[in-house]
Design an enzyme around this catalytic site. Structure first.
Site, short mmCIF file in Angstrom:
data_model
loop_
_atom_site.label_atom_id
_atom_site.label_comp_id
_atom_site.label_asym_id
_atom_site.label_seq_id
_atom_site.Cartn_x
_atom_site.Cartn_y
_atom_site.Cartn_z
N HIS A 64 0.94 -147.99 40.96
CA HIS A 64 1.82 -147.05 41.62
C HIS A 64 2.93 -147.77 42.39
O HIS A 64 4.11 -147.46 42.28
CB HIS A 64 0.95 -146.21 42.56
CG HIS A 64 1.65 -145.05 43.15
ND1 HIS A 64 1.08 -144.24 44.08
CD2 HIS A 64 2.88 -144.55 42.92
CE1 HIS A 64 1.92 -143.31 44.42
NE2 HIS A 64 3.02 -143.46 43.73
N GLU A 86 0.57 -146.14 20.60
CA GLU A 86 0.31 -147.29 21.47
C GLU A 86 -1.04 -147.95 21.18
O GLU A 86 -1.50 -148.80 21.93
CB GLU A 86 0.43 -146.89 22.95
CG GLU A 86 -0.32 -145.63 23.34
CD GLU A 86 -0.09 -145.24 24.81
OE1 GLU A 86 0.46 -146.03 25.58
OE2 GLU A 86 -0.49 -144.12 25.17
N ASP A 139 1.02 -150.74 26.00
CA ASP A 139 -0.36 -150.70 25.51
C ASP A 139 -0.47 -151.26 24.11
O ASP A 139 -1.43 -151.95 23.79
CB ASP A 139 -0.90 -149.27 25.55
CG ASP A 139 -1.40 -148.91 26.94
OD1 ASP A 139 -2.15 -149.73 27.50
OD2 ASP A 139 -1.01 -147.86 27.47
N CYS A 157 9.38 -146.44 24.53
CA CYS A 157 9.39 -146.20 25.98
C CYS A 157 8.62 -147.27 26.75
O CYS A 157 8.52 -147.21 27.97
CB CYS A 157 8.85 -144.82 26.31
SG CYS A 157 7.13 -144.61 25.87
C1 PEP Z 1 3.19 -147.94 27.30
O1 PEP Z 1 1.98 -148.09 27.15
O2 PEP Z 1 4.06 -148.64 26.74
C2 PEP Z 1 3.72 -146.90 28.21
C3 PEP Z 1 4.99 -146.64 28.26
O3 PEP Z 1 2.86 -146.23 28.99
P1 PEP Z 1 2.09 -146.84 30.27
O4 PEP Z 1 2.81 -148.11 30.64
O5 PEP Z 1 2.17 -145.79 31.31
O6 PEP Z 1 0.72 -147.07 29.76
MG MG Z 2 0.54 -146.61 27.66
#
Ligand code: PEP
Ligand code: MG
Length: 757
Positions: free
Chosen positions: A363, A605, A629, A676
């Protein structure tokens, strides 16, 4: 042997400094192994020497003076081979070297093990014996275990310059050894540290000096008085308890009266330490003394002393409350820096953040990214207690922290800061320009967000929408699940802020490293456990409430996209879609005629989703690649483990192939594909994603204009050609170099940052 080992390790762990720890080790090991000599040598790498730093058995005057070349003698043999040597008769070994300065006798038996930290030999521990003997297996194990325990402590001590006399002719800060962690928020900061720590935690109290010992004496004595009163009151209140238990409070009171606890602390305050750290040292000294006692009963008393110490500390802390003062350029440091700690610092004074726990998805790291504050997380080797008011360099690109760095490092990073400031100023002109390649391909850039406080910065960034809103954060900041209404209000604010541009709300992605205090999940292997969509599907109550809140929030807006995290199978997509359609239909039935059916996307992911991508894209409106991930699961590298951070590589050829396969499959099926994960905000990676044909990229606000510069500078055709070239390379390092060369040649060398060179 096991018991002896446990004791030694316990003592060493609470030694007040490295010198003390080394001396403890040599004397305890010598006793336990019943040998004639035990010594520790440490490497003085800049001088290419290994130095005798502690001994029990050799001449004490030789400590710090006996220096060997790194390959000299048997000590050098162990250092250069990085493996133990166990000889019955050392003198007959061809590499034996007699060291007269140590007052060495004719020692025959010799056992020596290396002390290794992150692949580097930091020194050795050796034992010697007059008698001809081979040391036994359990004696070797003892040394190996102690060496492993000691390695971290030596690395800490080196980092803060706490090893006297090791590096001859070189000042500590000229060594410039960074402490390694994980990148939490990109950027570089130079500033002065302030250690934040939880209240009433003795171990967490940092060493801090005072120039007002009289004030500290008053604070301490007031705390003692308050603790006495508290204990007396307690004692009177617990008369219903068995006498034995009541006696505990009487014992506490006696300890408070005792000269040692109070006078030893006062002594330390008069030496210039503030009350909290003076108390901490005294209490820990007592705890060590009791912990090392043979008698079980007395050993148990260590806990009572700790408890008493905590009580006094609590009173010191409540007595010295007041407005905190922060340095002009504050770098917050802590074992677990919280979002509240971060918010506490005036924005104009906060330049960096360092935490020994957590990761880029914590966070506080997300918040740091939103505020544009460079951060390093998960720096497990950070000697936090000794870090108060130190000059630090935080390299949020590489995840490195330099403590009291040399003028050379300061100069290098000041230069980077200056270049970054100049670059940001130059890039600002791109804000209102479209994200289009010179050959006319439009790659919309979106922002990743997770907090309402991000919104102004996101709206101001020139982004074309929100590509990933991590909904778990509003869940994490509460002490219960947010109601449908509460969620709806938050989602509406986000949807409205970018309307009519798209906003992608991801359904709850808890589990893994994101836990809710009120929904604890305790698992051996959380990243392979109950997380993301798995929890939502197992808890339709939570899932339906969230879906309903999202759709209600979109009433009359038509810019909602819903994204499903951690999809590992087609079945999960089918099941999720069933809920989404059901919620939508019910809302329409309930009279909400202006709620459009949202577009639904799957996060790709997990490798299993890559292998089923052709099927998945046929079920959804879009896919979004979560490279954070995906990389961890493809490479089997925990994204939150700084021990393997060097292996986490967005440009590993296997990752490139997986991402390419997803993009190709989506394009073939006319399904839009975005990226993303952090890869999207990395200029070299963005170049490849462009070449692969990604439709859009979503990233943290700070990266947006840099990536726009890349898009506006490289044609799609050029990026495609670069992709073909790097596909011929066999490792991530070569790929990065090739892409960086391309960036430099195109005049975008300013985007290449340390560690990414
Ligand atoms: C990712 O896994 O790339 C992602 C964008 O989600 P998080 O970082 O929240 O797991
Ligand atoms: Mg992720």
């Amino acid at each position: 042997m096991l018991e002896a080992m446990r004791r030694i390790i316990q003592e060493v762990n609470s030694a007040k400094n490295l010198d003390h720890a080394l001396n403890l080790i040599v004397s305890r090991v010598k006793q336990v192994i019943k040998t004639d000599v035990c010594s520790v040598y440490l490497c003085d790498t800049p001088n290419q020497q290994i130095v005798l730093m502690a001994t029990d058995g050799l001449q004490p005057s030789a400590v710090g003076k006996v220096r060997l070349n790194l390959t000299e003698g048997l000590i050098g043999l162990v250092t250069s081979r990085a493996e133990p040597v166990n000889l019955a008769n050392a003198q007959s070994h061809p590499q034996f070297k007699f060291l007269p300065d140590t007052g060495e006798e004719n020692y025959s038996g010799f056992l020596c093990v290396p002390i290794v930290h992150h692949r580097t030999v930091l020194g050795v521990i050796s034992v010697q014996q007059v008698e001809v003997r081979t040391f036994k297996e359990d004696e070797l194990t003892l040394l190996v275990t102690i060496a492993a325990q000691l390695a971290g402590a030596i690395a800490h001590a080196e980092a803060v310059g706490d090893i006297n006399g090791l590096h001859q002719g070189i000042r500590h800060n000229e060594l410039d050894r960074p402490i390694k962690g994980l990148s939490g928020s990109a950027g570089v900061a130079i500033g002065c540290s302030i250690v934040v720590y939880p209240p009433a935690d003795l171990e967490a109290v940092p060493v801090r000096k005072t120039d007002k010992p009289e004030t500290e004496v008053k604070v301490f004595l007031k705390a003692i008085k308050a603790t006495k009163k508290e204990l007396t009151d307690l004692k009177e209140r617990v008369t219903h308890l068995p006498e034995e238990d009541q006696a505990l409070f009487a014992a506490y009171l006696l300890m408070l009266e005792s000269k040692t606890l109070v006078s030893k602390t006062l002594e330390r305050i008069h030496q210039g330490y503030w009350a909290s750290s003076a108390l901490k040292d005294t209490v820990l000294e007592h705890i060590n003394l009791f912990s090392s006692m043979e008698d079980d009963y007395l050993r148990e008393r260590a806990q009572d002393i700790r408890d008493l110490g905590r009580r006094i500390l609590m009173h010191i802390q409540s007595g010295s409350k007041g407005a905190k003062t922060y340095h002009k350029q504050t770098i917050l440091v802590g074992h677990e820096v919280t979002a509240a700690d971060l918010m506490d610092v005036p924005e104009s004074k906060l330049v960096g953040l360092v935490s020994s726990t957590g990761s880029g998805s914590s966070h506080v790291a997300i918040l740091a990214r939103a505020l544009g504050v460079p951060a390093v997380m998960g720096a497990i080797d950070l000697p936090i207690n000794q870090l108060d008011s130190k000059t630090l360099v935080v390299d949020g690109y590489q995840g490195n922290i330099y403590i009291e760095p040399s003028p050379r490092v300061m100069e290098e990073f000041s230069q980077i800061i200056q270049e970054e400031n100049e670059l940001s100023a130059e890039l600002r002109v791109l804000k209102s320009l479209p994200s289009i390649t010179p050959d006319g391909v439009h790659i919309p850039l979106f922002v990743n967000s997770g907090l309402l406080s991000d919104l102004p910065a996101s709206q101001n960034s020139g982004a074309e929408g929100i590509g990933l809103y991590r909904t778990e954060f509003p869940f994490m900041t509460r002490d219960r699940f947010p109601s449908e209404d509460e969620q709806c209000k938050i989602y509406r604010q986000i949807l409205k802020s970018f309307e009519p541009n798209p906003v992608t709300l991801r359904t709850l992605d808890i589990g893994g490293d994101k836990n809710l205090a009120y929904f604890p999940i305790s698992e051996e292997n959380p990243f392979l456990g109950w997380r993301g969509i798995r929890i939502s599907l197992d808890h339709p109550d939570i899932f339906i409430t969230q879906l309903k809140a999202m759709m209600l929030a979109s009433d009359g807006l038509d810019n909602l996209n819903i994204l499903l995290p951690m999809i590992t199978s087609v079945t999960e997509v089918h099941e999720s879609l069933k809920y989404i359609h059901k919620v939508h239909e019910e809302l329409i039935e309930d009279g909400y005629k202006n709620i459009c059916m949202p577009k639904v996307g799957a996060m790709i992911e997990v490798p299993s989703a890559v292998y089923q991508i052709d099927r998945i894209v046929k079920l959804v409106d879009f896919v979004s690649i979560g490279t954070n991930d995906l990389v961890q699961y493809i490479l089997a590298v925990d994204r939150n483990n700084s021990n393997v951070a060097d292996l986490y590589d967005n440009l590993h050829p296997s990752v490139i192939q997986a991402v390419k396969q997803i993009i190709q499959s989506a394009s073939k099926n006319n399904v839009s594909v975005s990226v993303c994960g952090e890869m999207a905000g990395d200029p070299a990676c963005a170049l490849l994603l462009l070449g692969m044909g990604a439709d859009m990229l979503s990233m943290s606000v700070v990266s947006l204009l840099k990536i726009k510069w890349v898009i506006r500078s490289f044609s799609y055709a050029h990026a495609k050609q670069l992709l073909e070239e790097v596909e011929l390379l066999e490792d991530g390092v070569s790929v990065r170099k090739h892409l960086n060369d391309a960036l430099s040649e195109a005049g975008l060398g300013g985007l290449i940052r340390p560690g990414k060179r």
